[in-house]
Design a protein around this motif. Sequence first.
Motif, PDB file in Angstrom:
ATOM      1  N   ALA A  35      71.227  83.475  39.094  1.00  0.00           N
ATOM      2  CA  ALA A  35      71.952  83.258  40.184  1.00  0.00           C
ATOM      3  C   ALA A  35      73.224  82.590  39.469  1.00  0.00           C
ATOM      4  CB  ALA A  35      71.875  82.053  41.392  1.00  0.00           C
ATOM      5  N   LYS A  36      73.419  82.639  38.552  1.00  0.00           N
ATOM      6  CA  LYS A  36      74.605  82.315  38.010  1.00  0.00           C
ATOM      7  C   LYS A  36      74.715  83.542  37.206  1.00  0.00           C
ATOM      8  CE  LYS A  36      73.517  76.744  37.271  1.00  0.00           C
ATOM      9  NZ  LYS A  36      73.092  75.806  36.165  1.00  0.00           N
ATOM     10  N   LEU A  37      73.967  84.008  36.851  1.00  0.00           N
ATOM     11  CA  LEU A  37      73.999  85.785  36.202  1.00  0.00           C
ATOM     12  C   LEU A  37      74.701  86.694  37.277  1.00  0.00           C
ATOM     13  CD1 LEU A  37      72.811  85.834  33.109  1.00  0.00           C
ATOM     14  CD2 LEU A  37      74.342  84.323  32.833  1.00  0.00           C
ATOM     15  N   GLY A  38      74.581  86.171  38.790  1.00  0.00           N
ATOM     16  CA  GLY A  38      74.937  87.082  39.103  1.00  0.00           C
ATOM     17  C   GLY A  38      73.561  88.646  39.558  1.00  0.00           C
ATOM     18  N   LEU A  39      72.592  88.170  38.933  1.00  0.00           N
ATOM     19  CA  LEU A  39      71.626  88.766  39.144  1.00  0.00           C
ATOM     20  C   LEU A  39      70.000  88.736  39.382  1.00  0.00           C
ATOM     21  CD1 LEU A  39      71.627  89.445  34.918  1.00  0.00           C
ATOM     22  CD2 LEU A  39      72.820  90.798  36.913  1.00  0.00           C
ATOM     23  N   PRO A  40      69.946  89.768  40.149  1.00  0.00           N
ATOM     24  CA  PRO A  40      68.689  89.513  40.396  1.00  0.00           C
ATOM     25  C   PRO A  40      67.489  88.883  39.630  1.00  0.00           C
ATOM     26  CG  PRO A  40      68.821  91.934  40.341  1.00  0.00           C
ATOM     27  CD  PRO A  40      69.710  91.151  40.009  1.00  0.00           C
ATOM     28  N   PRO A  41      66.259  87.994  40.462  1.00  0.00           N
ATOM     29  CA  PRO A  41      65.491  86.701  39.498  1.00  0.00           C
ATOM     30  C   PRO A  41      64.191  87.763  38.646  1.00  0.00           C
ATOM     31  CG  PRO A  41      65.637  86.212  41.626  1.00  0.00           C
ATOM     32  CD  PRO A  41      66.675  87.778  41.526  1.00  0.00           C
ATOM     33  N   GLN A  42      63.534  89.180  39.441  1.00  0.00           N
ATOM     34  CA  GLN A  42      63.262  90.415  38.973  1.00  0.00           C
ATOM     35  C   GLN A  42      64.023  91.101  37.673  1.00  0.00           C
ATOM     36  OE1 GLN A  42      64.539  90.022  41.661  1.00  0.00           O
ATOM     37  NE2 GLN A  42      62.774  90.491  43.062  1.00  0.00           N
ATOM     38  N   VAL A  49      55.557  80.825  25.835  1.00  0.00           N
ATOM     39  CA  VAL A  49      54.623  80.684  25.251  1.00  0.00           C
ATOM     40  C   VAL A  49      53.238  80.396  24.803  1.00  0.00           C
ATOM     41  CG1 VAL A  49      54.678  79.137  22.519  1.00  0.00           C
ATOM     42  CG2 VAL A  49      56.681  79.675  23.791  1.00  0.00           C
ATOM     43  N   ALA A  50      52.757  80.890  24.647  1.00  0.00           N
ATOM     44  CA  ALA A  50      50.844  80.801  24.709  1.00  0.00           C
ATOM     45  C   ALA A  50      49.824  81.539  23.628  1.00  0.00           C
ATOM     46  CB  ALA A  50      50.450  82.517  26.146  1.00  0.00           C
ATOM     47  N   ARG A  51      49.025  80.463  23.649  1.00  0.00           N
ATOM     48  CA  ARG A  51      47.861  80.902  22.647  1.00  0.00           C
ATOM     49  C   ARG A  51      46.765  81.300  22.948  1.00  0.00           C
ATOM     50  NH1 ARG A  51      47.894  75.537  21.151  1.00  0.00           N
ATOM     51  NH2 ARG A  51      49.164  76.430  19.783  1.00  0.00           N
ATOM     52  N   GLY A  52      46.166  82.416  22.832  1.00  0.00           N
ATOM     53  CA  GLY A  52      44.913  83.088  22.484  1.00  0.00           C
ATOM     54  C   GLY A  52      43.650  82.176  21.658  1.00  0.00           C
ATOM     55  N   ASP A  53      42.755  82.320  22.157  1.00  0.00           N
ATOM     56  CA  ASP A  53      41.472  81.932  21.605  1.00  0.00           C
ATOM     57  C   ASP A  53      41.284  82.448  20.391  1.00  0.00           C
ATOM     58  OD1 ASP A  53      40.800  83.273  22.910  1.00  0.00           O
ATOM     59  OD2 ASP A  53      38.692  82.554  23.582  1.00  0.00           O
ATOM     60  N   LYS A  54      41.463  84.701  20.369  1.00  0.00           N
ATOM     61  CA  LYS A  54      41.343  84.567  18.985  1.00  0.00           C
ATOM     62  C   LYS A  54      41.956  84.731  18.531  1.00  0.00           C
ATOM     63  CE  LYS A  54      36.862  87.369  21.295  1.00  0.00           C
ATOM     64  NZ  LYS A  54      37.327  87.643  22.042  1.00  0.00           N
ATOM     65  N   THR A  55      43.599  85.552  18.596  1.00  0.00           N
ATOM     66  CA  THR A  55      44.705  85.482  18.489  1.00  0.00           C
ATOM     67  C   THR A  55      45.587  84.492  18.378  1.00  0.00           C
ATOM     68  OG1 THR A  55      46.160  86.107  20.411  1.00  0.00           O
ATOM     69  CG2 THR A  55      44.786  88.342  18.969  1.00  0.00           C
ATOM     70  N   GLY A  56      45.810  83.446  18.882  1.00  0.00           N
ATOM     71  CA  GLY A  56      46.354  82.370  18.497  1.00  0.00           C
ATOM     72  C   GLY A  56      47.880  82.805  19.188  1.00  0.00           C
ATOM     73  N   VAL A  57      48.761  82.183  18.489  1.00  0.00           N
ATOM     74  CA  VAL A  57      50.290  81.920  19.383  1.00  0.00           C
ATOM     75  C   VAL A  57      50.654  83.721  19.415  1.00  0.00           C
ATOM     76  CG1 VAL A  57      52.225  81.631  19.329  1.00  0.00           C
ATOM     77  CG2 VAL A  57      51.052  79.777  18.571  1.00  0.00           C
ATOM     78  N   LEU A  58      51.325  83.730  20.998  1.00  0.00           N
ATOM     79  CA  LEU A  58      51.732  84.681  21.686  1.00  0.00           C
ATOM     80  C   LEU A  58      53.204  84.257  22.534  1.00  0.00           C
ATOM     81  CD1 LEU A  58      50.361  85.465  24.939  1.00  0.00           C
ATOM     82  CD2 LEU A  58      48.115  86.662  22.625  1.00  0.00           C
ATOM     83  N   LEU A  59      54.060  85.292  22.180  1.00  0.00           N
ATOM     84  CA  LEU A  59      54.566  85.275  23.557  1.00  0.00           C
ATOM     85  C   LEU A  59      54.952  86.381  24.812  1.00  0.00           C
ATOM     86  CD1 LEU A  59      57.701  84.792  20.923  1.00  0.00           C
ATOM     87  CD2 LEU A  59      56.490  82.740  21.852  1.00  0.00           C
ATOM     88  N   ALA A  60      54.584  85.842  25.716  1.00  0.00           N
ATOM     89  CA  ALA A  60      54.935  86.669  27.306  1.00  0.00           C
ATOM     90  C   ALA A  60      56.411  86.417  28.143  1.00  0.00           C
ATOM     91  CB  ALA A  60      53.554  86.201  27.743  1.00  0.00           C
ATOM     92  N   CYS A  61      56.886  88.202  28.666  1.00  0.00           N
ATOM     93  CA  CYS A  61      58.563  87.671  29.079  1.00  0.00           C
ATOM     94  C   CYS A  61      58.029  88.587  30.352  1.00  0.00           C
ATOM     95  CB  CYS A  61      59.466  88.637  28.105  1.00  0.00           C
ATOM     96  SG  CYS A  61      59.026  88.258  26.534  1.00  0.00           S
ATOM     97  N   VAL A  62      58.456  87.584  31.061  1.00  0.00           N
ATOM     98  CA  VAL A  62      57.834  87.911  32.756  1.00  0.00           C
ATOM     99  C   VAL A  62      59.784  87.511  33.074  1.00  0.00           C
ATOM    100  CG1 VAL A  62      55.420  87.964  32.795  1.00  0.00           C
ATOM    101  CG2 VAL A  62      56.880  85.723  32.875  1.00  0.00           C
ATOM    102  N   PRO A  63      59.283  88.491  34.295  1.00  0.00           N
ATOM    103  CA  PRO A  63      60.388  88.332  35.825  1.00  0.00           C
ATOM    104  C   PRO A  63      60.883  86.837  35.923  1.00  0.00           C
ATOM    105  CG  PRO A  63      59.341  90.133  35.632  1.00  0.00           C
ATOM    106  CD  PRO A  63      58.427  89.506  35.399  1.00  0.00           C
ATOM    107  N   GLY A  64      61.659  86.286  36.036  1.00  0.00           N
ATOM    108  CA  GLY A  64      62.057  84.718  36.429  1.00  0.00           C
ATOM    109  C   GLY A  64      61.579  84.229  37.881  1.00  0.00           C
ATOM    110  N   ALA A  65      61.071  85.694  38.949  1.00  0.00           N
ATOM    111  CA  ALA A  65      60.158  84.993  39.895  1.00  0.00           C
ATOM    112  C   ALA A  65      59.407  85.253  39.925  1.00  0.00           C
ATOM    113  CB  ALA A  65      61.242  86.150  40.933  1.00  0.00           C
ATOM    114  N   ALA A  66      58.588  86.020  39.250  1.00  0.00           N
ATOM    115  CA  ALA A  66      57.526  85.600  38.954  1.00  0.00           C
ATOM    116  C   ALA A  66      56.746  84.675  37.647  1.00  0.00           C
ATOM    117  CB  ALA A  66      56.826  87.312  38.439  1.00  0.00           C
TER     118      ALA A  66
END
Length: 156
Positions: A35-42, A49-66
Amino acid sequence: MKTNAARILETLKISYELREYEIDEADLSAEAVAAKLGLPPQQVFKTLVARGDKTGVLLACVPGAAELDLKALAAVSGNKRVELVPLKEVQPLTGYIRGGVSPLGTKKKYPVFVDESARQWERISLSAGVRGCQIILAPHDLAKAVQATFCAIARW
């Protein structure tokens, strides 16, 4: 303001735009940033930041509205189970604080998974590594910079 994320992109000769905005400590959500940037949240992506039981730490980028679909992330990352790391671990793992986590320039190199919806945009916005500043760049340039995998990991 030049951040480590911006310096990395410059080193790789990737074009980007930095956009600063007013921080609201009470609402650090991607929707508020959009909203501050004037962009759609998608179009504004949050980095989780997540952690998998086999691979360890990983990063996930998802739309703000999701929301992040942890089962989908587990499947694409080769894990049986993935869970978000506790907030207190985010900064020690990435070097970034909540509301300022970027997939670029983390303390260690982690696998990065970007929701495939990013490819529908010419440019997406994500944290530049500090609260109050976003990097806007082409999704394929982000993928090139962090060796990201595009996949269906957002739940609407």
